[in-house]
Scaffold this motif. Structure first.
Motif, PDB file in Angstrom:
ATOM      1  N   LEU A 135       0.727  79.094  67.384  1.00  0.00           N
ATOM      2  CA  LEU A 135       1.958  78.765  68.120  1.00  0.00           C
ATOM      3  C   LEU A 135       2.022  77.276  68.469  1.00  0.00           C
ATOM      4  O   LEU A 135       3.110  76.682  68.470  1.00  0.00           O
ATOM      5  CB  LEU A 135       2.078  79.616  69.378  1.00  0.00           C
ATOM      6  CG  LEU A 135       2.382  81.095  69.141  1.00  0.00           C
ATOM      7  CD1 LEU A 135       2.419  81.860  70.452  1.00  0.00           C
ATOM      8  CD2 LEU A 135       3.690  81.260  68.398  1.00  0.00           C
TER       9      LEU A 135
ATOM     10  N   THR B 184       7.461  73.926  76.171  1.00  0.00           N
ATOM     11  CA  THR B 184       6.630  75.094  75.870  1.00  0.00           C
ATOM     12  C   THR B 184       6.736  76.135  76.976  1.00  0.00           C
ATOM     13  O   THR B 184       6.893  77.325  76.705  1.00  0.00           O
ATOM     14  CB  THR B 184       5.164  74.676  75.676  1.00  0.00           C
ATOM     15  OG1 THR B 184       5.101  73.672  74.669  1.00  0.00           O
ATOM     16  CG2 THR B 184       4.310  75.837  75.264  1.00  0.00           C
TER      17      THR B 184
ATOM     18  N   THR C 204       8.284  79.726  76.104  1.00  0.00           N
ATOM     19  CA  THR C 204       7.289  80.788  75.938  1.00  0.00           C
ATOM     20  C   THR C 204       6.812  81.385  77.256  1.00  0.00           C
ATOM     21  O   THR C 204       6.252  82.474  77.260  1.00  0.00           O
ATOM     22  CB  THR C 204       6.052  80.272  75.181  1.00  0.00           C
ATOM     23  OG1 THR C 204       5.367  79.312  75.978  1.00  0.00           O
ATOM     24  CG2 THR C 204       6.426  79.685  73.841  1.00  0.00           C
TER      25      THR C 204
ATOM     26  N   LEU D 138      -1.466  78.543  74.645  1.00  0.00           N
ATOM     27  CA  LEU D 138      -0.974  79.209  73.442  1.00  0.00           C
ATOM     28  C   LEU D 138      -2.048  79.246  72.355  1.00  0.00           C
ATOM     29  O   LEU D 138      -2.897  78.357  72.274  1.00  0.00           O
ATOM     30  CB  LEU D 138       0.246  78.470  72.894  1.00  0.00           C
ATOM     31  CG  LEU D 138       1.485  78.421  73.787  1.00  0.00           C
ATOM     32  CD1 LEU D 138       2.558  77.568  73.142  1.00  0.00           C
ATOM     33  CD2 LEU D 138       2.006  79.822  74.043  1.00  0.00           C
TER      34      LEU D 138
END
Length: 152
Positions: free
Chosen positions: A116, A101, A105, A112
């Protein structure tokens, strides 16, 4: 009988000392209001909580703490030299999700939005996102089975 000003004696008010913040924290933990992870780091436990909220039905808010406690019990039953493989796999899987993650991202899994988080778990379950260290799709399937069993 009349009171004169020179007859009044003032007793100082006793102010009780406020308990330290650690006392309040200990009370919350002792009452079961606040759960302290036994087998996972706080970061891993936060990720586990986020995943259990996404995978379990509403109202099963204590599944993550039950799973952590189950991991603690299974780790205690295993060898004292090496951690129990199930507990290790859960820790490894949670760390891998966090790494993936953050790499994709720039944010942690718990930072998040829910949409997501769901998208990442969906990509993991379809094997569109994979890890070299662990079969995350199988790991997620196993985690979901444990979550549903503990939520019942």
């Amino acid at each position: 009988m009349a009171l004169k000003a020179d007859q009044l004696t003032a007793t100082p008010l006793r102010r009780p000392t406020n308990p330290s913040p650690t006392v309040w924290l200990e009370r919350l933990i002792d009452n079961g209001t606040l759960y302290v992870p036994q087998n996972l780091t706080t970061s891993q436990f936060a990720i586990l909580q986020a995943i259990t909220i996404l995978l379990s039905r509403p109202g099963s808010s204590y599944v993550a703490s039950r799973l952590d406690a189950a991991l603690t019990n299974s780790a205690a039953e295993g060898s004292s030299r090496a951690p129990h493989p199930i507990a290790f796999d859960y820790r490894l899987g949670l760390d891998e999700i966090e790494t993936i993650t953050r790499t994709r991202t720039g944010y942690g899994f718990t930072d998040l939005p829910i949409e997501l988080q769901e998208a990442i778990l969906s990509l993991i379950s379809t094997r569109d996102i994979a890890s070299r260290r662990l079969d995350l799709a199988l790991w997620l399937e196993d985690l979901q089975a444990h979550i549903l069993a503990l939520a019942a």
